[in-house]
Structure formats: structure tokens, C-alpha cells
Design an enzyme around this catalytic site. Sequence first.
Site, PDB file in Angstrom:
ATOM      1  N   LYS A   1       0.857  -1.168   0.000  1.00  0.00           N
ATOM      2  CA  LYS A   1       0.000   0.000   0.000  1.00  0.00           C
ATOM      3  C   LYS A   1       0.902   1.230   0.000  1.00  0.00           C
ATOM      4  O   LYS A   1       1.515   1.560   0.995  1.00  0.00           O
ATOM      5  CB  LYS A   1      -0.900   0.059   1.231  1.00  0.00           C
ATOM      6  CG  LYS A   1      -1.957   1.148   1.097  1.00  0.00           C
ATOM      7  CD  LYS A   1      -2.478   1.662   2.424  1.00  0.00           C
ATOM      8  CE  LYS A   1      -1.611   2.691   3.047  1.00  0.00           C
ATOM      9  NZ  LYS A   1      -1.400   3.925   2.255  1.00  0.00           N
TER      10      LYS A   1
ATOM     11  N   SER B   1       5.417   7.194  10.118  1.00  0.00           N
ATOM     12  CA  SER B   1       5.533   7.847  11.423  1.00  0.00           C
ATOM     13  C   SER B   1       5.603   6.824  12.557  1.00  0.00           C
ATOM     14  O   SER B   1       5.099   5.693  12.443  1.00  0.00           O
ATOM     15  CB  SER B   1       4.337   8.768  11.632  1.00  0.00           C
ATOM     16  OG  SER B   1       3.151   8.004  11.605  1.00  0.00           O
TER      17      SER B   1
ATOM     18  N   GLU C   1      10.614   1.263   9.953  1.00  0.00           N
ATOM     19  CA  GLU C   1      11.545   2.379   9.723  1.00  0.00           C
ATOM     20  C   GLU C   1      10.741   3.643   9.985  1.00  0.00           C
ATOM     21  O   GLU C   1       9.928   4.048   9.171  1.00  0.00           O
ATOM     22  CB  GLU C   1      12.084   2.291   8.296  1.00  0.00           C
ATOM     23  CG  GLU C   1      13.416   2.956   8.125  1.00  0.00           C
ATOM     24  CD  GLU C   1      13.265   4.394   7.698  1.00  0.00           C
ATOM     25  OE1 GLU C   1      13.303   5.266   8.598  1.00  0.00           O
ATOM     26  OE2 GLU C   1      13.094   4.651   6.503  1.00  0.00           O
ATOM     27  N   LEU C   2      10.955   4.226  11.174  1.00  0.00           N
ATOM     28  CA  LEU C   2      10.041   5.264  11.663  1.00  0.00           C
ATOM     29  C   LEU C   2      10.722   6.632  11.706  1.00  0.00           C
ATOM     30  O   LEU C   2      11.633   6.896  10.940  1.00  0.00           O
ATOM     31  CB  LEU C   2       9.496   4.836  13.035  1.00  0.00           C
ATOM     32  CG  LEU C   2       8.918   3.404  13.051  1.00  0.00           C
ATOM     33  CD1 LEU C   2       8.487   2.986  14.439  1.00  0.00           C
ATOM     34  CD2 LEU C   2       7.759   3.261  12.067  1.00  0.00           C
TER      35      LEU C   2
ATOM     36  N   CYS D   1      13.421  11.295   6.753  1.00  0.00           N
ATOM     37  CA  CYS D   1      13.580  10.841   8.140  1.00  0.00           C
ATOM     38  C   CYS D   1      15.018  10.961   8.633  1.00  0.00           C
ATOM     39  O   CYS D   1      15.252  11.060   9.832  1.00  0.00           O
ATOM     40  CB  CYS D   1      13.073   9.412   8.291  1.00  0.00           C
ATOM     41  SG  CYS D   1      13.824   8.275   7.128  1.00  0.00           S
TER      42      CYS D   1
HETATM   43  P1  ADP Z   1       3.898  10.458   7.198  1.00  0.00           P
HETATM   44  O1  ADP Z   1       3.936  11.422   8.338  1.00  0.00           O
HETATM   45  O2  ADP Z   1       5.201  10.150   6.580  1.00  0.00           O
HETATM   46  O3  ADP Z   1       2.797  10.712   6.217  1.00  0.00           O
HETATM   47  P2  ADP Z   1       2.313   8.241   8.097  1.00  0.00           P
HETATM   48  O4  ADP Z   1       2.708   7.219   9.113  1.00  0.00           O
HETATM   49  O5  ADP Z   1       1.087   9.031   8.360  1.00  0.00           O
HETATM   50  O6  ADP Z   1       3.597   9.111   7.939  1.00  0.00           O
HETATM   51  O7  ADP Z   1       2.150   7.589   6.660  1.00  0.00           O
HETATM   52  C1  ADP Z   1       2.990   6.575   6.174  1.00  0.00           C
HETATM   53  C2  ADP Z   1       2.135   5.522   5.498  1.00  0.00           C
HETATM   54  O8  ADP Z   1       1.266   4.966   6.473  1.00  0.00           O
HETATM   55  C3  ADP Z   1       1.237   6.041   4.382  1.00  0.00           C
HETATM   56  O9  ADP Z   1       1.165   5.072   3.359  1.00  0.00           O
HETATM   57  C4  ADP Z   1      -0.106   6.192   5.076  1.00  0.00           C
HETATM   58  O10 ADP Z   1      -1.194   6.090   4.180  1.00  0.00           O
HETATM   59  C5  ADP Z   1      -0.070   5.007   6.006  1.00  0.00           C
HETATM   60  N1  ADP Z   1      -0.970   5.104   7.170  1.00  0.00           N
HETATM   61  C6  ADP Z   1      -1.376   6.208   7.830  1.00  0.00           C
HETATM   62  N2  ADP Z   1      -2.188   5.873   8.853  1.00  0.00           N
HETATM   63  C7  ADP Z   1      -2.317   4.527   8.834  1.00  0.00           C
HETATM   64  C8  ADP Z   1      -3.020   3.552   9.647  1.00  0.00           C
HETATM   65  N3  ADP Z   1      -3.757   3.910  10.691  1.00  0.00           N
HETATM   66  N4  ADP Z   1      -2.888   2.251   9.326  1.00  0.00           N
HETATM   67  C9  ADP Z   1      -2.110   1.869   8.291  1.00  0.00           C
HETATM   68  N5  ADP Z   1      -1.431   2.718   7.506  1.00  0.00           N
HETATM   69  C10 ADP Z   1      -1.523   4.036   7.761  1.00  0.00           C
END
Ligand code: ADP
Length: 457
Positions: free
Chosen positions: A154, A208, A229-230, A263
Site C-alpha cells: 500500500k 511515522s 523504519e520510523l 527521516c
Molecule cells: P507520514 O507522516 O510520513 O505521512 P504516516 O505514518 O502518516 O507518515 O504515513 C505513512 C504511510 O502509512 C502512508 O502510506 C499512510 O497512508 C499510512 N498510514 C497512515 N495511517 C495509517 C493507519 N492507521 N494504518 C495503516 N497505515 C496508515
Amino acid sequence: MIDVLNPADGSLVGTAPDLNVAQVKAAIDRTCAAFPAWSRKLARERGDLLRRWFELIRADRAAFADLLVKENGKCRVEALGEIDYGLGFIEWYAEEAKRVYGDTIPSHADNAQVLVVKEPAGPTAAITPWNFPFMMIARKIATALAAGCTMIIKPSELTPLTAYKMLEYARRAGIPEGVFEMVTGNPKEIGEQFTGDPRIRKLSFTGSTAVGKLLAAACARDLKKMTLELGGNAPFIVFDDASLEDAATALVAAKLRNSGQVCISPNRIYVQDAIHDRFVAAVAEKVARIRVDQGLQEDFVVGPMINQAGIDKVAALVDDARAAGGQVVLGGEPHAKGGLFYSATVLAGLDDSMRIAHTEIFGPVFPIYRFHTEDEVVQRANASEYGLVAYAYTRDLARAFRLSRNIESGMVMLNSGSVGTASVPFGGVKHSGYGREGSYYGIEEYVEVKYVLMAGL
Ligand code: ADP
């Protein structure tokens, strides 16, 4: 459908499918159904397919880069760099597929032999972010496929077009349906389907820390393997014995990459007393020469933030630092171009209590802090929940080695601002996650070790 907007001007770049639960489930079913045949293919055949995919994309790298500029906003020079960086992983793992070696161990029993074999972990899933829409996918899928796993991805809904183009080229290369699947839609729902399906044996996530923790908790239900990888809060430490010019040049390049939306971007710049003022001036002088603009042109420019939330966050952090007594040396406000452009900004006179010191900025901001001693700066560098990468500039060899031991992070760059390539293990510690991507360590994340005792010989 999901609209994909160009962050440089808000125009519509294209659309991606907004899949419902049944469609996502069908794609997971295909990923699982394809696993037995894919895992039994000869490693050389898997490698050959990856190689063919690599060749097809490489021949069209300019088209990939143009699309990347439009949906992500980074400048074209960087987009080409990202394509090459990502291609490096596909090429590396096309070769590495043949080298997933096992082991033999001297037997502990009479008339017996001990074998250790590595088997693909199973059908896998990945969730990737928008800041490196090409490279993140290349790095994960190439490793998984080389190891004999199938994978469903995804991509970020902000940048799915590059991802679907990669899929199209994979099909053209002969990588079958099921082996590499892609879905887009509601991130939370798709995440729940990935983590809730016991057939998926591993999830690789880049994004994140907050979302990473949610996914890790969900994966704990059936003990899926994970690579996380956060976030990061990278210190960039400049000692007074360093080459000021080299350090400033490397810092500016590292910080402005992807407009700071990375990051591993230097997020806390610590400069030792004796060179502090000269260093701040050198950085400001270099940054002032770089244009802020949309990315479809030949030279390097600082592009827009990805969305309104991104620019709001940067503006709030800078305003907060200024209100708390920080000095704005350059920039310090949204750019006159308007939209999602923020001025390249240099801040000095900051202290560790400010919000900017504890937050991943994700924007073109250079927050500079003064320090006095090595012990002090190591302690300050480590006073973060994150531990992805640390940079340090010094000519003192013993100090460089001490730093590499004393700094809590997955990666330490000494006298360099450049981190990633296919042949090295990328990843963090603490709240920056766990697991490594790239190099032969990366493939270990996608295999299970099986111990076989052959007795009665
Ligand atoms: P960023 O701050 O880099 O956008 P996110 O963690 O929000 O970080 O997004 C990284 C990925 O995680 C994206 O593909 C986003 O669509 C997906 N994402 C965001 N929220 C969720 C969730 N609750 N469950 C699964 N994937 C998510």
C-alpha cells in the site's frame, strides 16, 4: 477514485483507485495464492525477473522522474537521484537472490548432520510513505521477491502514481500477478486487513512512529515479523577541529534534500563554541544562494511541502522557536511564492527545551545549537526518543571512534552527510524502529531459519 494533486500548484496529476474491503481482500488472496509457486522458483529465475524489471525502468527513468516531480514536488535532479537509488536496490537484490546461503554446524550427535536452511517467510505486506515514493517500494519489494516471498504494497495515497507505474513495469517484466500486488484506499482499513490476516507473515512499514506503533500492536496478535523504519531526530555535530567548509556543504545538501522531508534529515545541528558564529554565517550564505521553486527544471531547487499539514507544522515550529528566544538568521516564514512553499530557514541561539528540538521538522529548516564539550554533546544528542542516524564532523580519529560507540543510533556518519545506498544496512533503534533494509542484512528480514537434524546416518 483518489485525486493526486501536484503540491507545487494544486493541479490534478492523476487518480488512483479507492478500493473497497472486498477488493483489498481479493488482492491479499492473490498474494497468498502466489506464494507456493514463487517460493519454489529457482533463485536465479527470481533474480532474472528482478533484473528485467530493473532494465525496463532504467530505460524509462526520465519518465519516472517527471511523474515523481509532479506528485511529490521534489526537484528533477533529486527525482532522478531517487530513481537511481531505488534501481540500485532492485539490481542488488536481483543478484542477492542467489546468495541466500544456509549453514552446516558440527554435529552434537553421533552419525548425524546438522543443517541450517533459510526459507522465505511467507506472503508479506508493506506500507510506504510519500517522501520517496519510488525508492521505498523498490527497496521493500526487491528484497521480498529475492528472498522468495510475495508482497502486497500500500503506497501513500499522496503519491500512488509512481507506485502504479512501477507495478505496470513489473508486469511487463513478467513478474506475475499475486507475486507483487498493490492496493490504495483507506489507509487505516487497509492496514487492518494486512495486520488482521494470519496468512500474511511479515509487514514492512516506513512512516511515522505513531502509526508504526499501532501496526506493531496489531501484528502482535499473530506474531508477524516486522521491519519498522520510523521517525528520526538526527543530530549533526560539528567539532571545532572539523573542516568548516566540508561540514557546511554536507549539511546544506543533506538538509535540503526533498526540502527537508526526510527521516534522516539533520534535525538538530550542534556546533562547538569556537567555530559557531563562523559556521552559522557559512551555512546562511550557502542556503541564501538556493532558490525555492517548483521542481521541473534543470537546477537544484527547494520544492514545496507535501501538503497544508506539512507547511503548517514547519511554520508552527519556527514561530515557537522564535517566540522562545531563537534567532532567525535567514527565512523564518512561508515563501513569497505562496502555496505550499516555505522559505529555507536558518535558526540560531536555540536551546534543547524548545519544541523544535524534540520534533521531527520535515521542512527546510536549519536549527543550530551551540555546545562546549564532547561529553555534553553526546549526552544531548542521545536525549531523544529517536535513534535513526547521527552525523559528526571531526578530524580527531579517536574522537570519531568514541562517537561511533557512544551515540545511540542505528547509523553513524562520520565526516559525511550522505547515508543510503543498496549495499549498506539502513535502520534505527529506539522509537526509530527495528530491522534493517539494504545489504545482505536486509534479506535476513524476509527469511526464517530452519534447523534440520539428519540423524541415523
Ligand atoms: P507520514 O507522516 O510520513 O505521512 P504516516 O505514518 O502518516 O507518515 O504515513 C505513512 C504511510 O502509512 C502512508 O502510506 C499512510 O497512508 C499510512 N498510514 C497512515 N495511517 C495509517 C493507519 N492507521 N494504518 C495503516 N497505515 C496508515
